[in-house]
Design an enzyme around this catalytic site. Structure first.
Site, PDB file in Angstrom:
ATOM      1  N   SER A   1       3.466 -10.899   0.823  1.00  0.00           N
ATOM      2  CA  SER A   1       2.159 -11.406   0.397  1.00  0.00           C
ATOM      3  C   SER A   1       2.308 -12.841  -0.105  1.00  0.00           C
ATOM      4  CB  SER A   1       1.620 -10.527  -0.729  1.00  0.00           C
ATOM      5  OG  SER A   1       2.491 -10.641  -1.851  1.00  0.00           O
TER       6      SER A   1
ATOM      7  N   ASP B   1       1.117 -10.886   4.475  1.00  0.00           N
ATOM      8  CA  ASP B   1       0.162  -9.844   4.101  1.00  0.00           C
ATOM      9  C   ASP B   1      -0.970 -10.469   3.277  1.00  0.00           C
ATOM     10  OD1 ASP B   1      -0.725  -7.201   3.988  1.00  0.00           O
ATOM     11  OD2 ASP B   1       0.440  -6.729   2.187  1.00  0.00           O
ATOM     12  N   HIS B   2      -2.213 -10.181   3.644  1.00  0.00           N
ATOM     13  CA  HIS B   2      -3.397 -10.644   2.899  1.00  0.00           C
ATOM     14  C   HIS B   2      -3.419 -12.160   2.659  1.00  0.00           C
ATOM     15  CE1 HIS B   2      -5.032  -6.651   2.059  1.00  0.00           C
ATOM     16  NE2 HIS B   2      -3.805  -6.249   1.782  1.00  0.00           N
TER      17      HIS B   2
ATOM     18  N   GLU C   1      -9.290  -8.347   8.692  1.00  0.00           N
ATOM     19  CA  GLU C   1      -9.826  -7.141   8.056  1.00  0.00           C
ATOM     20  C   GLU C   1     -11.344  -7.132   8.088  1.00  0.00           C
ATOM     21  OE1 GLU C   1      -8.091  -4.733   4.491  1.00  0.00           O
ATOM     22  OE2 GLU C   1      -9.266  -6.338   3.588  1.00  0.00           O
TER      23      GLU C   1
ATOM     24  N   HIS D   1      -5.627  -0.057  -2.620  1.00  0.00           N
ATOM     25  CA  HIS D   1      -4.254  -0.405  -2.989  1.00  0.00           C
ATOM     26  C   HIS D   1      -3.844   0.302  -4.281  1.00  0.00           C
ATOM     27  CE1 HIS D   1      -4.913  -4.280  -0.551  1.00  0.00           C
ATOM     28  NE2 HIS D   1      -3.998  -3.588   0.083  1.00  0.00           N
TER      29      HIS D   1
ATOM     30  N   SER E   1       0.026   4.072   0.903  1.00  0.00           N
ATOM     31  CA  SER E   1       1.130   4.748   0.203  1.00  0.00           C
ATOM     32  C   SER E   1       0.775   6.194  -0.133  1.00  0.00           C
ATOM     33  CB  SER E   1       1.485   4.001  -1.093  1.00  0.00           C
ATOM     34  OG  SER E   1       2.428   2.990  -0.819  1.00  0.00           O
TER      35      SER E   1
HETATM   36  C1  PGH Z   1      -0.878  -2.514   1.270  1.00  0.00           C
HETATM   37  C2  PGH Z   1      -0.046  -1.528   0.481  1.00  0.00           C
HETATM   38  N1  PGH Z   1      -0.369  -3.759   1.437  1.00  0.00           N
HETATM   39  O1  PGH Z   1      -1.053  -4.673   2.110  1.00  0.00           O
HETATM   40  O2  PGH Z   1      -1.961  -2.250   1.739  1.00  0.00           O
HETATM   41  O3  PGH Z   1      -0.825  -0.507  -0.082  1.00  0.00           O
HETATM   42  O4  PGH Z   1      -0.584   0.051  -2.510  1.00  0.00           O
HETATM   43  O5  PGH Z   1      -0.915   1.842  -0.844  1.00  0.00           O
HETATM   44  O6  PGH Z   1       1.231   0.633  -0.932  1.00  0.00           O
HETATM   45  P1  PGH Z   1      -0.223   0.554  -1.142  1.00  0.00           P
HETATM   46 CA    CA Z   2      -9.695  -7.759   2.160  1.00  0.00          CA
HETATM   47 ZN    ZN Z   3      -3.122  -4.290   1.849  1.00  0.00          ZN
END
Ligand code: PGH
Ligand code: CA
Ligand code: ZN
Length: 308
Positions: free
Chosen positions: A50, A83-84, A135, A181, A214
């Site tokens: 991230s 990520d994101h 997304e 999350h 998760s």
């Molecule tokens: C996630 C991880 N990362 O982009 O989406 O999600 O918190 O469920 O591991 P978790």
């Molecule tokens: Ca988003």
């Molecule tokens: Zn995520």
């Protein structure tokens, strides 16, 4: 093997109907754990970092470690994915460091703005072979008392997904279908909008991504609490629900929380049982081994074992 784009990994998963884990990492121990698990399971992997990870470890440091490990494990197909990513600057930082895949997350903006930013990122990434994830919808727990109109505002709309994918040219899409999350995903029963997911798959045909995936496995969270931690009310995505989501079109399963909980559960245990230990390797080593077990179990559930 040199790093490849996540698209290369996910196209195979999409074709054959399995999912690949995208594991969030911030440091060497987690990276070693992901590669070691992949080697044991013969599984492809996506390393997810991230903006926070880039800030913590440095984008070049992350890339160098991932590159070194992928050279050490030449038979494991691996991608390094942002990520994101929240804006173009973050995407550029990742690309310049050597990332092979990015997510541009503009899903909190109105549709047109999301599309505009995503198109811009695709325009930069496509010519250089970097894959792009975007997304639609927002991650949030789906409560039973949420009205249909409210759910529509939060979850992906399949018709929008179809239009968005063809207009943007993205390689894979994260549709919000009811996950969130962190360790506290559901108050009651874990439920995802499978109908919506199915529809998105039918209308787009591209690999789909499950964020907030998760499972908060019980042995790890129990250990975490046994040694002084507090995870009261924690609830993740059960394996059977995860498997159903994969059956309905999910090909990338984002996993951060499970790694965090299992690593720190073992750290707690080691510190509590060996109180005079001053060698961090004696604490982090067993924690790393425990994370490897958790990842291996997950690879089996995802169906990525044996695909490398
Ligand atoms: C996630 C991880 N990362 O982009 O989406 O999600 O918190 O469920 O591991 P978790
Ligand atoms: Ca988003
Ligand atoms: Zn995520």
């Amino acid at each position: 093997m040199s790093l490849i784009s996540a698209k290369q990994i996910l196209d195979d998963a999409n074709k054959k109907g399995y999912a690949v884990g995208a594991f969030n990492v911030n440091n060497m121990e987690f990276l070693q754990a992901v590669f070691s698990a992949a080697e044991s399971e013969k599984s492809p992997i996506i390393i997810a970092a991230s903006e926070g990870a880039m800030k913590y470890a440095g984008p070049k440091m992350l890339y160098s470690m991932v590159k070194t490990l992928s050279d050490d494990y030449p038979q494991i197909p691996a991608a390094l994915h942002l990520d994101h990513g929240s804006n173009l600057a973050a995407v550029m930082t990742a690309i310049k460091a050597g990332f092979t895949s990015v997510m541009i997350d503009a899903s909190h903006f109105p549709y047109e703005e999301n599309l505009k930013m995503t198109k811009q990122v695709v325009g930069i990434c496509r010519p250089i072979g970097v894959s792009v994830e975007a997304e639609l919808g927002r991650l949030q727990g789906v409560e039973d008392n949420v009205s249909v109109a409210e759910r529509d505002a939060v979850l992906v709309r399949p018709d929008e997904a179809r239009d968005f994918v063809s207009a943007s040219g993205i390689d894979f899409l994260a549709p919000a279908i009811g996950t969130s999350h962190g360790a506290f995903k559901f108050k009651g029963e874990a439920k995802l909008d499978m109908g919506r997911l199915k529809k998105v798959k039918e209308l787009t045909g591209i690999p789909l991504v499950l964020h907030g995936a998760s499972s908060v496995p019980e042995p790890a969270s129990k250990k975490f609490e046994e040694f002084g931690g507090n995870l009261k009310g924690a609830k993740g995505l059960p394996f059977d629900v995860l498997k159903e989501a994969i059956k309905n079109g999910i090909n990338k399963v984002n996993t951060d929380t499970d790694l965090r909980i299992s690593f720190l559960a073992k750290v707690r245990e080691s510190m509590a049982t060996d109180k005079s230990q001053i060698d961090p390797r004696k604490i982090f080593g067993p924690a790393k081994d425990y994370v490897i077990e958790v990842i291996r179990e997950r690879m089996k559930v995802l169906g990525s074992s044996g695909r490398a």
